[in-house]
Scaffold this motif. Structure first.
Motif, mmCIF file in Angstrom:
data_model
loop_
_atom_site.group_PDB
_atom_site.id
_atom_site.type_symbol
_atom_site.label_atom_id
_atom_site.label_comp_id
_atom_site.label_asym_id
_atom_site.label_seq_id
_atom_site.Cartn_x
_atom_site.Cartn_y
_atom_site.Cartn_z
ATOM 1 N N GLY A 172 11.988 37.605 5.968
ATOM 2 C CA GLY A 172 11.607 38.402 4.813
ATOM 3 C C GLY A 172 10.527 37.680 4.039
ATOM 4 N N TYR A 173 10.161 38.228 2.890
ATOM 5 C CA TYR A 173 9.072 37.636 2.116
ATOM 6 C C TYR A 173 9.263 37.914 0.635
ATOM 7 C CZ TYR A 173 7.164 42.307 1.332
ATOM 8 O OH TYR A 173 7.010 43.616 0.925
ATOM 9 N N VAL A 174 8.643 37.057 -0.162
ATOM 10 C CA VAL A 174 8.431 37.285 -1.594
ATOM 11 C C VAL A 174 6.974 36.948 -1.861
ATOM 12 C CG1 VAL A 174 9.025 36.597 -3.948
ATOM 13 C CG2 VAL A 174 10.817 36.712 -2.196
ATOM 14 N N ALA A 175 6.277 37.796 -2.595
ATOM 15 C CA ALA A 175 4.861 37.558 -2.897
ATOM 16 C C ALA A 175 4.572 37.985 -4.329
ATOM 17 C CB ALA A 175 3.967 38.335 -1.930
ATOM 18 N N GLY A 176 3.571 37.340 -4.934
ATOM 19 C CA GLY A 176 3.194 37.687 -6.304
ATOM 20 C C GLY A 176 2.577 36.504 -7.019
ATOM 21 N N ALA A 190 15.938 38.655 0.144
ATOM 22 C CA ALA A 190 14.650 38.323 -0.472
ATOM 23 C C ALA A 190 14.560 38.870 -1.894
ATOM 24 C CB ALA A 190 13.506 38.874 0.380
ATOM 25 N N ILE A 191 15.009 40.104 -2.099
ATOM 26 C CA ILE A 191 14.988 40.719 -3.432
ATOM 27 C C ILE A 191 15.884 39.942 -4.393
ATOM 28 C CG2 ILE A 191 15.631 42.788 -4.738
ATOM 29 C CD1 ILE A 191 14.899 44.350 -2.083
ATOM 30 N N THR A 192 17.047 39.510 -3.903
ATOM 31 C CA THR A 192 17.967 38.731 -4.729
ATOM 32 C C THR A 192 17.322 37.427 -5.185
ATOM 33 O OG1 THR A 192 19.889 39.675 -3.599
ATOM 34 C CG2 THR A 192 20.220 37.593 -4.764
ATOM 35 N N CYS A 193 16.637 36.738 -4.259
ATOM 36 C CA CYS A 193 15.947 35.496 -4.641
ATOM 37 C C CYS A 193 14.894 35.771 -5.714
ATOM 38 C CB CYS A 193 15.303 34.860 -3.412
ATOM 39 S SG CYS A 193 16.491 34.153 -2.246
ATOM 40 N N ALA A 194 14.209 36.901 -5.600
ATOM 41 C CA ALA A 194 13.189 37.255 -6.590
ATOM 42 C C ALA A 194 13.816 37.547 -7.947
ATOM 43 C CB ALA A 194 12.392 38.463 -6.099
#
Length: 449
Positions: A278-282, A128-132
């Protein structure tokens, strides 16, 4: 080893107003309440003593859990979560019954973000961090880690450690720098004030300590850092590795200006029952860019099947998360209290406010680290008969030993511990569905050291 002193006070006190009324009891005899004596306790004396001393901290954690549970409940109610959202989907996921959208909306509201993508297809926090990171960064840009070296598994993603040409940020022409930590283990505020350059496109903040012997960051500190970064370069995006930090505070990084956060559902926000994800938010623009990295440009967030009852576990796990995180925090207080009393260095120190669910204990040598992890594994509900062995693990630079007798493979929201086989031989403990599990485990640990 010298015994470490424990600080006082952990969480802010919240006064509750209680009204009392008289109650009549029709009985000719006194009502007696049995008292629990330590002779009735399943814990070893060292744990009993620690539990007796932590009543204030445990009560304050209970208040934190209540406040965060109320926040989650409000989001679920506003989104109108219903049982129809729990159904699975197949293939492209086009006939999915609205669960994806409802979960994304609820998660975004809970963390104070414009948008979120919460998916089972993220198979780790690193993923998830890599995608961000790839959402922000393009050739010629610079990534700046402002909290010292990032977690081991990000080294090949960044290109700090050779990925063999498999597509690290460095392979795509992204530059990388670090701002070392200050001597006290916190952010170096003076260095940060002059660290942002015109081509610094993304500042990476790791909220948790990772495998470093340092303080984890509070959301307030993260907000202060974001202000310093944006003052130097308003176009520099801020990405927060939020692993182990969710629900440890009343607020989350998007509420203080983070452009993106990312993390894993088999850590805090999965509530110990999410089986994967997992997640990505913002900010909406950047969430969509991260989603395109997970899927493909043009597909974004509106695709991807979630078979079986996985969607239900993601909703239910998110609802349970504040409670499970509260138990993990109580467990961290207990570990610190017991191990510090035995003379071991602990991070964070006893009874100070927690900013993640990780409790580190510096054991000093390889044998103690192995013994600690073996004792945890013996005390686990799953695979208690297996002896953990240190070895090479994908993504890690050093040999690592893991003790994780968990129902979800690799779940660190359940009780687990691990550590790299390198100086100062620290073990990193996390999770636990109830603090009493750590109370029982510590008895086994003390026998083994």
């Amino acid at each position: 080893m010298a015994v470490l002193c424990c600080a006082t006070s952990a969480y802010p006190t919240h006064t509750l107003r209680v009204t009392s009324s008289k109650v009549s009891v029709c009985s000719s005899s006194r009502v007696s309440v049995p008292q629990l004596h330590h002779s009735d306790s399943p814990f070893v004396p060292e744990v009993n003593k620690a539990v007796d001393s932590l009543s204030k901290e445990f009560r304050e954690v209970g208040n934190l859990v209540a406040r965060n549970t109320a926040r989650v409940l409000r989001a679920f109610q506003r989104v109108k979560v219903g049982s129809h959202h729990f159904g699975g989907s197949t293939g492209y996921g086009h006939e999915e019954a609205g669960g994806r959208e409802a979960l994304d909306q609820a998660f975004a509201e809970i963390v104070g973000a414009e948008s979120a993508i919460v998916r089972s297809q993220f198979f780790s926090g690193t993923h998830a961090i890599t995608c961000a990171l790839f959402a922000f960064l393009r050739p010629g840009d610079e990534l700046l880690a402002i909290a010292g070296a990032p977690y081991d598994t990000l080294e090949e993603v960044i290109g700090k450690r050779d990925s063999g040409g498999l597509g690290s940020l460095k392979d795509f022409g992204v530059e990388y720098r670090e701002v070392p930590l200050a001597e006290d283990g916190g952010l170096d505020w003076d260095a940060l004030k002059t660290s942002i350059r015109p081509h610094t496109k993304c500042a990476l903040i790791q909220r948790s300590c990772g495998y470093s012997w340092r303080r984890s960051l509070s959301v307030t500190e993260i907000g202060r850092a974001i202000n310093i970064i944006k003052t130097q370069n308003p176009g520099c995006m801020v990405m927060v590795d939020n692993c182990y930090g969710e629900f440890v505070d009343d607020i989350e990084p998007p509420m203080v200006g983070a452009d993106l956060i990312a993390g894993s559902l088999i850590k805090n926000p999965g509530g110990t029952i999410a089986p994967c994800g997992g997640y990505v938010a913002g900010r909406k623009r950047w969430v969509e860019a991260a989603a395109s990295r997970l899927s493909a440009p043009g597909l974004g967030v509106d695709c991807g099947s979630t078979p079986g009852d996985i969607m239900r576990t993601l909703f239910q796990g998110l609802f349970l998360s504040p409670q499970m995180v509260g138990e993990a925090i109580k467990g961290s207080f207990l570990i610190a209290e017991v191990m510090a009393a035995k003379g071991y260095k602990v991070q964070p120190l006893c009874r100070i406010k927690r900013h993640d669910t990780v409790q580190a204990v510096q054991l000093g040598n390889r044998e103690r680290l192995l013994s600690f992890c073996e004792a945890v594994q013996r005390s686990s509900p799953v695979s208690s008969f297996i002896r953990p062995v240190a070895g090479a693990t994908a993504g890690y630079a050093s040999e690592v030993i893991f003790a994780d007798g968990t129902f979800i493979d690799g779940s660190t929201s359940e009780l687990s511990c691990d550590g790299p086989l390198r100086e100062p031989f620290s073990v990193f403990c996390q999770g636990g569905t109830h603090w009493t599990q750590w109370g029982l485990v510590l008895g086994e640990v003390l026998k083994s050291l």
